[in-house]
Design a protein around this motif. Structure first.
Motif, short mmCIF file in Angstrom:
data_model
loop_
_atom_site.label_atom_id
_atom_site.label_comp_id
_atom_site.label_asym_id
_atom_site.label_seq_id
_atom_site.Cartn_x
_atom_site.Cartn_y
_atom_site.Cartn_z
N TYR A 219 8.19 -11.29 -9.90
CA TYR A 219 7.52 -10.57 -8.82
C TYR A 219 6.80 -9.35 -9.39
N LEU A 220 5.51 -9.25 -9.07
CA LEU A 220 4.68 -8.16 -9.58
C LEU A 220 4.15 -7.34 -8.41
N PRO A 221 4.76 -6.18 -8.12
CA PRO A 221 4.22 -5.33 -7.07
C PRO A 221 2.82 -4.86 -7.44
N ILE A 222 1.89 -4.98 -6.50
CA ILE A 222 0.52 -4.56 -6.76
C ILE A 222 0.03 -3.67 -5.63
N HIS A 223 -0.44 -2.51 -6.01
CA HIS A 223 -0.92 -1.52 -5.05
C HIS A 223 -2.33 -1.91 -4.65
N HIS B 220 4.06 -10.46 0.43
CA HIS B 220 3.82 -9.10 0.91
C HIS B 220 5.11 -8.29 0.81
N TYR B 221 4.96 -6.98 0.79
CA TYR B 221 6.16 -6.13 0.61
C TYR B 221 7.19 -6.36 1.71
N ARG B 222 6.76 -6.88 2.86
CA ARG B 222 7.69 -7.17 3.94
C ARG B 222 7.99 -8.66 4.11
N ARG B 223 7.15 -9.52 3.53
CA ARG B 223 7.28 -10.96 3.74
C ARG B 223 7.42 -11.69 2.41
N TYR B 224 8.46 -12.53 2.33
CA TYR B 224 8.70 -13.33 1.13
C TYR B 224 9.04 -14.76 1.53
N PHE B 225 8.85 -15.66 0.58
CA PHE B 225 9.32 -17.02 0.76
C PHE B 225 10.84 -17.07 0.59
N ASN C 23 21.88 -8.05 5.42
CA ASN C 23 21.80 -6.70 4.86
C ASN C 23 21.52 -6.71 3.36
N GLU C 24 21.34 -7.90 2.80
CA GLU C 24 21.03 -8.05 1.37
C GLU C 24 19.93 -9.10 1.22
N LYS C 25 18.81 -8.84 1.88
CA LYS C 25 17.78 -9.86 2.02
C LYS C 25 17.11 -10.27 0.71
N PHE C 26 17.16 -9.41 -0.29
CA PHE C 26 16.54 -9.79 -1.56
C PHE C 26 17.30 -10.91 -2.25
N LYS C 27 18.53 -11.18 -1.81
CA LYS C 27 19.28 -12.33 -2.33
C LYS C 27 18.76 -13.64 -1.76
N HIS D 89 0.83 -1.20 0.00
CA HIS D 89 0.00 0.00 0.00
C HIS D 89 0.87 1.26 0.00
N LYS D 90 2.21 1.05 -0.12
CA LYS D 90 3.11 2.19 -0.10
C LYS D 90 4.35 1.88 -0.93
N LEU D 91 5.12 2.91 -1.22
CA LEU D 91 6.39 2.72 -1.92
C LEU D 91 7.34 1.93 -1.04
N TYR D 92 8.05 1.00 -1.66
CA TYR D 92 8.95 0.14 -0.90
C TYR D 92 9.95 -0.47 -1.87
N THR D 93 11.10 -0.87 -1.38
CA THR D 93 12.05 -1.57 -2.24
C THR D 93 11.44 -2.90 -2.68
N MET D 94 11.53 -3.18 -3.98
CA MET D 94 10.91 -4.37 -4.55
C MET D 94 11.96 -5.28 -5.20
N PRO D 95 11.65 -6.56 -5.35
CA PRO D 95 12.59 -7.48 -6.02
C PRO D 95 12.83 -7.07 -7.47
N ASN D 96 14.00 -7.41 -7.97
CA ASN D 96 14.33 -7.10 -9.36
C ASN D 96 13.81 -8.16 -10.32
N GLU D 97 13.71 -9.40 -9.86
CA GLU D 97 13.32 -10.49 -10.75
C GLU D 97 11.88 -10.30 -11.23
#
Length: 239
Positions: free
Chosen positions: A21-25, A74-79, A92-96, A10-18
């Motif tokens: 993943y489809l960010p949806i507002h 979710h923007y804060r929770r990933y598998f 410090n590089e959690k998207f990896k 529901h807000k701007l946030y750092t998103m995965p590059n791959e």
């Protein structure tokens, strides 16, 4: 294999590059454009987001998204398939750490759905836990709806309600056919519940009723269909 995993935000946030993943507002209707896919295009229930939470993203995907496999995080929770040691190394590089397309494709050679590891409810049953934190009459009404509309699910409903753990967060990845089947079943139940429930006295937290109910319904549907599950960890990007 065309995979799309919705990242509800529901807000701007750092998103995965791959690009899987489809960010949806979620709740996009009437809100400022964040530059993400909105849940308010095509057939949608975007205006119901206050009550349905991330389910407005699921509904949008059900009605509008063409993909072989569909998931939700979710923007804060990933598998993540990574263990605690790897998580500490990349803290410090959690998207990896989040599931990659290759990992998902390998998983679906053997499994039919990816879900979080079960969440222990501190000794309460699913029914007792709902009663502790929400209005139990709502879950009682869900039981009545299932008994009337989907009686073949009643034994699974009772079994899930007596368990002391659930697959939480409404997070999963599965094939589009299973996804469609689940959404049709779940939304039919929730829309009937909504039509017969007065939530005007609920506070802003309890008004997220249909999101809370759906977490329990997902477990009922999953038990009924006996899909071969791969359970993985969930990583919180802010911890």
């Amino acid at each position: 294999m065309f995979i799309k995993i919705l990242v509800a935000t529901h807000k701007l946030y750092t998103m995965p590059n791959e690009d899987i993943y489809l960010p949806i507002h979620v709740g996009r209707e009437g809100k400022e454009n964040l530059g993400y896919q909105g849940d308010n295009t095509g057939q949608n229930i975007s205006t119901k987001n206050d009550n349905y939470s991330e389910l407005t993203a699921l509904y949008w995907a059900w009605k509008n998204l063409d993909a072989d496999y569909v998931g939700l995080c979710h923007y804060r929770r990933y598998f993540t398939s990574k263990g605690r040691i790897r998580q500490k190394i990349y803290k410090n590089e959690k998207f990896k750490l989040i599931l990659s397309k290759d990992e998902i494709e390998r998983a679906f050679k053997e499994y039919e759905i990816i879900v979080p590891k079960e969440y222990y409810l501190g000794g309460d049953t699913v029914w007792a836990h709902y009663n502790k934190f929400h209005n139990i009459e709502d879950l009682e009404n869900v039981k009545k709806i299932i008994k009337n509309k989907y009686p073949e699910y009643m034994s699974e409903f009772e079994e899930v309600m007596s368990k002391k753990e659930i697959y939480a967060y409404n997070m999963f990845i599965t094939d589009k056919k299973s996804f469609n089947d689940y959404c049709e079943w779940m939304f039919n139940i929730l829309f009937e519940l909504e039509a017969n429930t007065d939530i005007t006295s609920y506070d802003s937290y309890q008004k997220r009723i249909y999101g809370f109910i759906s977490e329990r319904l997902f477990n009922v549907w999953l038990l009924k269909h006996k899909l071969k599950k791969k359970t993985v960890n969930v990583i919180n990007m802010e911890l």
